[in-house]
Design a protein around this motif. Sequence first.
Motif, mmCIF file in Angstrom:
data_model
loop_
_atom_site.group_PDB
_atom_site.id
_atom_site.type_symbol
_atom_site.label_atom_id
_atom_site.label_comp_id
_atom_site.label_asym_id
_atom_site.label_seq_id
_atom_site.Cartn_x
_atom_site.Cartn_y
_atom_site.Cartn_z
ATOM 1 N N HIS A 410 0.829 -1.211 0.000
ATOM 2 C CA HIS A 410 0.000 0.000 0.000
ATOM 3 C C HIS A 410 0.865 1.263 0.000
ATOM 4 N N ASN A 411 2.001 1.239 0.699
ATOM 5 C CA ASN A 411 2.906 2.382 0.647
ATOM 6 C C ASN A 411 3.464 2.575 -0.755
ATOM 7 N N LEU A 412 3.812 1.472 -1.410
ATOM 8 C CA LEU A 412 4.328 1.568 -2.774
ATOM 9 C C LEU A 412 3.277 2.148 -3.716
ATOM 10 N N ILE A 413 2.008 1.750 -3.523
ATOM 11 C CA ILE A 413 0.934 2.288 -4.362
ATOM 12 C C ILE A 413 0.848 3.796 -4.213
ATOM 13 N N ASN A 414 1.004 4.300 -2.988
ATOM 14 C CA ASN A 414 0.961 5.746 -2.775
ATOM 15 C C ASN A 414 2.091 6.445 -3.521
ATOM 16 N N TYR A 415 3.275 5.816 -3.540
ATOM 17 C CA TYR A 415 4.413 6.443 -4.197
ATOM 18 C C TYR A 415 4.242 6.511 -5.715
ATOM 19 N N VAL A 416 3.633 5.489 -6.305
ATOM 20 C CA VAL A 416 3.602 5.429 -7.769
ATOM 21 C C VAL A 416 2.306 5.942 -8.373
ATOM 22 N N SER A 417 1.269 6.193 -7.556
ATOM 23 C CA SER A 417 0.033 6.717 -8.130
ATOM 24 C C SER A 417 0.271 8.063 -8.801
ATOM 25 N N PHE A 418 1.188 8.844 -8.241
ATOM 26 C CA PHE A 418 1.557 10.123 -8.852
ATOM 27 C C PHE A 418 2.112 9.910 -10.260
ATOM 28 N N ILE A 419 2.945 8.875 -10.439
ATOM 29 C CA ILE A 419 3.526 8.581 -11.749
ATOM 30 C C ILE A 419 2.433 8.206 -12.741
ATOM 31 N N ASN A 420 1.437 7.484 -12.262
ATOM 32 C CA ASN A 420 0.344 7.058 -13.128
ATOM 33 C C ASN A 420 -0.368 8.263 -13.737
ATOM 34 N N TYR A 421 -0.734 9.227 -12.897
ATOM 35 C CA TYR A 421 -1.425 10.405 -13.407
ATOM 36 C C TYR A 421 -0.497 11.277 -14.242
ATOM 37 N N VAL A 472 5.995 14.640 -0.095
ATOM 38 C CA VAL A 472 6.957 13.548 0.104
ATOM 39 C C VAL A 472 6.616 12.370 -0.797
ATOM 40 N N VAL A 473 5.330 12.000 -0.810
ATOM 41 C CA VAL A 473 4.897 10.871 -1.626
ATOM 42 C C VAL A 473 5.167 11.141 -3.106
ATOM 43 N N CYS A 474 4.781 12.333 -3.582
ATOM 44 C CA CYS A 474 4.999 12.674 -4.990
ATOM 45 C C CYS A 474 6.486 12.761 -5.308
ATOM 46 N N GLY A 475 7.263 13.288 -4.360
ATOM 47 C CA GLY A 475 8.703 13.372 -4.575
ATOM 48 C C GLY A 475 9.343 12.005 -4.711
ATOM 49 N N LEU A 476 8.943 11.064 -3.863
ATOM 50 C CA LEU A 476 9.475 9.707 -3.961
ATOM 51 C C LEU A 476 9.049 9.042 -5.263
ATOM 52 N N GLY A 477 7.825 9.352 -5.719
ATOM 53 C CA GLY A 477 7.386 8.832 -7.014
ATOM 54 C C GLY A 477 8.265 9.326 -8.147
ATOM 55 N N MET A 478 8.628 10.607 -8.102
ATOM 56 C CA MET A 478 9.526 11.158 -9.124
ATOM 57 C C MET A 478 10.909 10.527 -9.042
ATOM 58 N N VAL A 479 11.387 10.283 -7.820
ATOM 59 C CA VAL A 479 12.702 9.643 -7.658
ATOM 60 C C VAL A 479 12.705 8.256 -8.286
ATOM 61 N N ILE A 480 11.620 7.489 -8.049
ATOM 62 C CA ILE A 480 11.514 6.156 -8.646
ATOM 63 C C ILE A 480 11.587 6.236 -10.161
ATOM 64 N N MET A 481 10.884 7.206 -10.728
ATOM 65 C CA MET A 481 10.897 7.360 -12.183
ATOM 66 C C MET A 481 12.275 7.764 -12.685
ATOM 67 N N LEU A 482 12.922 8.704 -12.002
ATOM 68 C CA LEU A 482 14.198 9.241 -12.482
ATOM 69 C C LEU A 482 15.357 8.262 -12.310
ATOM 70 N N THR A 483 15.184 7.228 -11.494
ATOM 71 C CA THR A 483 16.240 6.210 -11.419
ATOM 72 C C THR A 483 16.413 5.500 -12.755
ATOM 73 N N GLY A 484 15.427 5.653 -13.643
ATOM 74 C CA GLY A 484 15.540 5.046 -14.965
ATOM 75 C C GLY A 484 16.470 5.793 -15.904
ATOM 76 N N VAL A 485 16.838 7.044 -15.562
ATOM 77 C CA VAL A 485 17.705 7.822 -16.464
ATOM 78 C C VAL A 485 19.073 7.169 -16.644
ATOM 79 N N PRO A 486 19.825 6.846 -15.553
ATOM 80 C CA PRO A 486 21.111 6.172 -15.775
ATOM 81 C C PRO A 486 20.956 4.805 -16.431
ATOM 82 N N VAL A 487 19.868 4.095 -16.124
ATOM 83 C CA VAL A 487 19.645 2.795 -16.765
ATOM 84 C C VAL A 487 19.476 2.968 -18.269
ATOM 85 N N TYR A 488 18.766 4.017 -18.676
ATOM 86 C CA TYR A 488 18.566 4.275 -20.102
ATOM 87 C C TYR A 488 19.889 4.552 -20.810
ATOM 88 N N PHE A 489 20.711 5.403 -20.207
ATOM 89 C CA PHE A 489 21.955 5.771 -20.881
ATOM 90 C C PHE A 489 22.959 4.619 -20.913
#
Length: 537
Positions: A410-421, A472-489
């Motif tokens: 449920h905590n993870l859902i809160n973090y990523v719902s921001f990414i969904n929207y 905080v929740v939205c910020g952590l959601g953005m952090v999860i998304m941005l961890t993909g930047v180094p993976v992409y490069f």
Amino acid sequence: MRTSSTVIARYYKCAPQRGTWFSLQHLNPTEGEEEDREGEMDDKKKRKKDENAKSDDKVTLKKEIGLLSACAIIIGNIIGSGIFISPKGVLEHAGSVGLSLIVWVCGGGICALGSLCYAELGVTIPKSGGDYSYVTEIFGGLVGFLLLWSAVLIMYPTTLAVIALTFANYVLQPAFQNCLPPFIATRLLATICVLFLTWVNCSSVRWATRIQDIFTVGKLLALVLIIVVGLVQIFKGHYDALVPSVAFEFSQDPSFGQIALAFLQASFAYSGWNFLNYVTEEVVEPRKNLPLAIYISIPLVTLVYTMTNIAYFTSMTPEELLASNAVAVTFGEKLLGMFSWVMPISVALSTFGGINGYLFTSSRLCFSGAREGHLPYLLAMIHLKNCTPIPALLVCCIATVLILCIGETHNLINYVSFINYLSYGVTIAGLLYLRKKRPNLARPIKVNLLVPITYLIFWALLLFCSLYSEPVVCGLGMVIMLTGVPVYFVGVHWKEKPKWIYILLERVTYLGQKLCYVVFPQEDSSEMEPLTAKAID
């Protein structure tokens, strides 16, 4: 990437290619492989002679989703556990019965606006993968990869885990009436459910869609039961909470922030409205059935949701509804008497169908990402006979089981719902950008510009309120998304990787193909003409 569809990757090697994890090239056969090679060539000659071979013989994703199944996918993915959970949150933030009902109706209207935009994108860019495919085509690889990364890593596995746990809790609840079901028991049953439905999806697209059809009808019947009982209550005169003078009595002063949070709660119940776009290539006549399924499904779900909430208020006061942890179960206990067991079973059936729908669509997202070179190409392969994306399904299943073991879903859902929207808004903004960048692109469906603009205004307000209320929740959601930047490069953009990486990927791919009996699908360009004829710059 096109390859022979008759053999597993005996004659492939890995070679660097721009914008992909790796590519596959043919190797010259060794002496020990000559006989197999000759057999392959004989098979090719036979296929060339049969110019009138049916398309069913191709190793490709089969178009087996008709209009009924398309509607079932949309309705089945929207109606999950949300309508049985969200009414409490919507009422709590709205502050009154009347405003909560308005939120439910408007929430369906906003979903309808978004669906119209996705219908245009779906027939203009007729690829499976939904948001990811559209954003990749319009904005390029990095933005698309970030959406893919967050969805595959956290968003869909976590959502699947939560729905599976809801299923397990409701199935086990009758056996543990005076206490919560044991932690291990719920995790075990949820895991068995996910494994079983993964097996079904690996075995046959037709089986998966039939399960979706049946359980969608089942969950609609459960909601119809609630609505009918509620209408009977209204005819008996039990509608005190719905009288306007009472319905708009606010328990708290309404504020813009609280109304926005009420919309967020309703949006959770409506989530899944865009999932048909993830399987566009498997829809029969997508230019006709994709928009038609949307036009049928979204108004139907909005009507059902609104009437269900009206039915709730015929048997419960606002205070009773807010005190309930399972609104539908409380409703059943108050009105169905000895048949109250119907409600938890109905919720279990609803969530079972939701798990199947999420598995079906999220695996196609992995498939699309691998086909674009953003994930290992093994995930872009399908079974030689069943024509199902088994590697992608297994990845979704394993990720879900791992998150089930973690427990803090449920905590993870809160973090990523921001990414969904966020992904919804970026995708629909891409529609406007594509209109300006490629005005002459063939568009079988072209919505009025007011539709995406209205949606984006609402989306921006909702996103701003989310950031303001839960930074905080939205910020952590953005952090999860941005961890993909180094993976992409590292994984995609870096072209000159060491040779040993390609050798390792080749061996893993070869092993995966042998274990899963999968090959690359043959492309069917019949549905891709509008895009390929006028490629996006």
